[in-house]
Scaffold this motif. Structure first.
Motif, PDB file in Angstrom:
ATOM      1  N   ILE A   1      20.700  -1.357  29.227  1.00 34.25           N
ATOM      2  CA  ILE A   1      21.043  -0.059  30.051  1.00 34.25           C
ATOM      3  C   ILE A   1      22.378   0.225  30.136  1.00 34.25           C
ATOM      4  O   ILE A   1      23.127   1.219  30.246  1.00 34.25           O
ATOM      5  N   ILE A   2      23.191  -1.100  30.392  1.00 33.16           N
ATOM      6  CA  ILE A   2      24.692  -0.819  30.721  1.00 33.16           C
ATOM      7  C   ILE A   2      25.463  -0.300  29.243  1.00 33.16           C
ATOM      8  O   ILE A   2      26.162   0.465  29.291  1.00 33.16           O
ATOM      9  N   TYR A   3      24.983  -0.955  28.066  1.00 35.92           N
ATOM     10  CA  TYR A   3      25.323  -0.416  26.815  1.00 35.92           C
ATOM     11  C   TYR A   3      25.127   1.274  26.815  1.00 35.92           C
ATOM     12  O   TYR A   3      26.021   1.848  26.221  1.00 35.92           O
ATOM     13  N   CYS A   4      23.883   1.623  27.310  1.00 33.86           N
ATOM     14  CA  CYS A   4      23.487   2.931  27.174  1.00 33.86           C
ATOM     15  C   CYS A   4      24.490   3.835  27.897  1.00 33.86           C
ATOM     16  O   CYS A   4      24.927   4.864  27.764  1.00 33.86           O
ATOM     17  N   VAL A   5      24.630   3.278  29.203  1.00 34.61           N
ATOM     18  CA  VAL A   5      25.362   4.207  30.088  1.00 34.61           C
ATOM     19  C   VAL A   5      26.910   4.225  29.559  1.00 34.61           C
ATOM     20  O   VAL A   5      27.746   5.217  29.514  1.00 34.61           O
ATOM     21  N   ILE A   6      27.604   3.067  29.364  1.00 35.61           N
ATOM     22  CA  ILE A   6      28.811   3.197  28.634  1.00 35.61           C
ATOM     23  C   ILE A   6      29.034   4.292  27.393  1.00 35.61           C
ATOM     24  O   ILE A   6      30.010   4.872  27.308  1.00 35.61           O
ATOM     25  N   TYR A   7      28.190   4.188  26.412  1.00 40.78           N
ATOM     26  CA  TYR A   7      28.270   4.940  25.251  1.00 40.78           C
ATOM     27  C   TYR A   7      28.173   6.292  25.493  1.00 40.78           C
ATOM     28  O   TYR A   7      28.938   7.119  25.049  1.00 40.78           O
ATOM     29  N   TRP A   8      27.228   6.599  26.599  1.00 38.04           N
ATOM     30  CA  TRP A   8      27.169   8.110  26.913  1.00 38.04           C
ATOM     31  C   TRP A   8      28.041   8.740  27.655  1.00 38.04           C
ATOM     32  O   TRP A   8      28.748   9.852  27.361  1.00 38.04           O
ATOM     33  N   LEU A   9      28.691   7.783  28.408  1.00 42.47           N
ATOM     34  CA  LEU A   9      30.050   8.306  29.390  1.00 42.47           C
ATOM     35  C   LEU A   9      31.049   8.522  28.241  1.00 42.47           C
ATOM     36  O   LEU A   9      31.652   9.552  28.403  1.00 42.47           O
TER      37      LEU A   9
ATOM     38  N   SER B   1      20.702   4.445  23.469  1.00 43.22           N
ATOM     39  CA  SER B   1      22.166   4.032  23.691  1.00 43.22           C
ATOM     40  C   SER B   1      23.025   4.338  22.502  1.00 43.22           C
ATOM     41  O   SER B   1      24.149   4.761  22.367  1.00 43.22           O
TER      42      SER B   1
ATOM     43  N   GLY C   1      24.276   7.832  22.193  1.00 38.98           N
ATOM     44  CA  GLY C   1      25.406   8.027  22.568  1.00 38.98           C
ATOM     45  C   GLY C   1      26.654   7.577  21.852  1.00 38.98           C
ATOM     46  O   GLY C   1      27.655   8.333  21.956  1.00 38.98           O
TER      47      GLY C   1
ATOM     48  N   LEU D   1      15.218   1.956  24.459  1.00 46.79           N
ATOM     49  CA  LEU D   1      16.543   2.019  25.297  1.00 46.79           C
ATOM     50  C   LEU D   1      17.741   1.644  24.246  1.00 46.79           C
ATOM     51  O   LEU D   1      18.789   2.418  24.291  1.00 46.79           O
TER      52      LEU D   1
END
Length: 246
Positions: free
Chosen positions: A216-224, A145, A148, A141
């Motif tokens: 997962i939050i790191y992942c979502v933020i980086y990719w967005l 991230s 991203g 994960l």
């Protein structure tokens, strides 16, 4: 179709690796020496298993930081980016394809190295299979991230020259100043919290759903942020006509 393309490109890269197996051997041998030295030097700071997991993740995330930028710069330099723009495939699609192949190639190269490292450094893996699987899942994960984050940096290629020099610096900054080799404090701890390595450390030491969710939050933020920045700067470069400034 996508799977066939990935398989074809993977076979091509593996064949290319075999052509340069002499250089590849010494490059991997250098990694073997470096990681072994870190495992011995920092064994009083943290367990060897913890450090091996963190260094394994850094090996992949260093490529996550640098390779998206290298891919874009190469396409700009070779003047192939305009062909991609004019085709039915988006640049994002092509870049994701190259990243997928790169991750597979990294696994082919990294797994034998880290198996040897585990043997010669006598790594004590957890007896609990769930804890081991949880650690590996958190590592994956984190790698996803950081790709991203790599997208964020690669988008700068559309505006600035030779961004790859910055990405290489960032990858080594992550190794020394984000808590991979040893926990830090003060300003460096604050900066280190911008990356998911401290959270990954917590997951490996004591797995919890909260820590995994934070990764997962790191992942979502980086990719967005990465996708938004990538599309925005690409549009700006198109309007300026500056896609071929390299």
């Amino acid at each position: 179709m996508m799977i066939k393309e990935i398989r074809r490109e993977l076979n091509r890269q593996l064949q290319e690796m075999m052509q340069f197996k002499f250089n590849l051997f010494f490059a991997n041998f250098g990694i073997l020496i470096m990681v072994s030295a870190y495992l011995q030097y920092f064994q009083n700071v943290q367990s060897k298993y913890l450090l091996l997991c963190l260094l394994f993740t850094w090996y992949f995330t260093s490529h996550a930081i640098t390779h998206p930028t290298f891919f874009i710069e190469d396409d700009l330099y070779d003047r192939t980016l305009i062909s991609v723009i004019q085709s039915s495939k988006s640049i994002f699609h092509v870049l994701m394809f190259k990243i997928t192949v790169q991750i597979l190639v990294d696994f082919v190269k990294a797994i034998p190295i880290f198996i040897v490292l585990s043997m010669i450094n006598q790594i004590n893996f957890p007896d609990d299979v769930l804890k081991l699987v949880g650690s590996l899942t958190a590592c994956m994960l984190t790698i996803i991230s950081m790709y991203g984050f790599g997208f964020c940096l690669s988008s700068l290629c559309f505006i600035f020259n030779r961004t790859s020099s910055i990405t290489s610096l960032i990858s080594y900054f992550m190794l020394y100043f984000t808590g991979i080799l040893a926990p830090l404090s003060g300003l460096l701890r604050i900066i280190g919290n911008l990356f998911p390595y401290y959270t990954l450390r917590k997951v490996i030491i004591s797995p919890s759903y909260q820590s995994v969710f934070l990764i997962i939050i790191y992942c979502v933020i980086y990719w967005l942020v990465g996708a938004l920045l990538f599309n925005t700067l690409l549009k700006i470069a198109k309007k300026r006509g500056s896609l071929f400034h390299v």
